[in-house]
Design a protein around this motif. Structure first.
Motif, short mmCIF file in Angstrom:
data_model
loop_
_atom_site.label_atom_id
_atom_site.label_comp_id
_atom_site.label_asym_id
_atom_site.label_seq_id
_atom_site.Cartn_x
_atom_site.Cartn_y
_atom_site.Cartn_z
N ARG A 43 0.72 -1.23 -0.14
CA ARG A 43 0.08 0.10 -0.02
C ARG A 43 0.82 1.19 -0.07
N ALA A 44 1.97 1.13 0.78
CA ALA A 44 2.83 2.46 1.08
C ALA A 44 3.47 2.54 -0.63
N ASN A 45 3.65 1.69 -1.38
CA ASN A 45 4.16 1.81 -2.52
C ASN A 45 3.44 1.64 -3.75
N ARG A 46 2.26 1.80 -3.52
CA ARG A 46 1.26 1.41 -4.58
C ARG A 46 1.36 2.48 -5.95
N SER A 59 10.38 -0.65 -3.76
CA SER A 59 9.07 -1.48 -4.43
C SER A 59 9.80 -2.11 -5.43
N GLN A 60 11.22 -2.27 -5.77
CA GLN A 60 11.76 -3.04 -6.56
C GLN A 60 12.08 -4.65 -5.69
N HIS A 61 12.67 -3.99 -4.45
CA HIS A 61 12.68 -5.16 -3.50
C HIS A 61 11.35 -6.06 -3.16
N LEU A 62 10.34 -5.40 -3.31
CA LEU A 62 8.83 -6.09 -3.01
C LEU A 62 8.30 -6.51 -4.26
#
Length: 97
Positions: A43-46, A59-62
Motif C-alpha cells: 500500500r505504501a508503494n502502490r 518497490s523493486q525489493h517488493l
C-alpha cells in the motif's frame, strides 16, 4: 500432569497456562503479521507500482510480491496468502468434536 519434554513443568500450573497462551499468540501473530506487513508495504508503494516506471528501491525489493500479476492487481499476493492461511492454518483451530 506434567509436560513430557520438561518434567519440571506441571501442566496444571499457572506457568504452563502462561506459556501456552504466549505460544498460541505467537503462532497466530507470525502468519497474520507477515501478511499484514506485506499489505502495508504494498500500500505504501502502490503509486510506484502502478506507474510501472521509476520504481523506488523498496518497490523493486517488493517485486516478488507483485511481479507475477497485472499492475492493477498488485495486492493479490497478500490476499492469496490470507486465503491459504485460512484454508490450512485456521482450520486446525476448529474442534474435532
Amino acid at each position: 500432569r506434567y509436560l513430557q519434554d520438561d518434567a519440571s513443568l506441571n501442566c496444571d500450573s499457572k506457568e504452563y497456562d502462561r506459556v501456552e497462551i504466549t505460544a498460541f499468540l505467537l503462532v497466530a501473530l507470525w502468519p497474520c503479521g507477515v501478511t499484514l506487513t506485506y499489505c502495508a508495504l504494498l500500500r505504501a508503494n502502490r503509486l510506484s507500482i502502478l506507474q510501472m516506471k521509476a520504481h523506488t528501491p523498496l518497490s523493486q525489493h517488493l517485486s516478488f510480491l507483485y511481479s507475477g500479476y497485472a499492475a492493477h492487481a498488485f495486492w493479490w499476493e497478500p490476499l492469496e496468502m490470507f486465503r491459504k492461511l485460512v484454508l490450512t492454518g485456521f482450520v486446525l483451530i476448529i474442534p474435532e468434536k
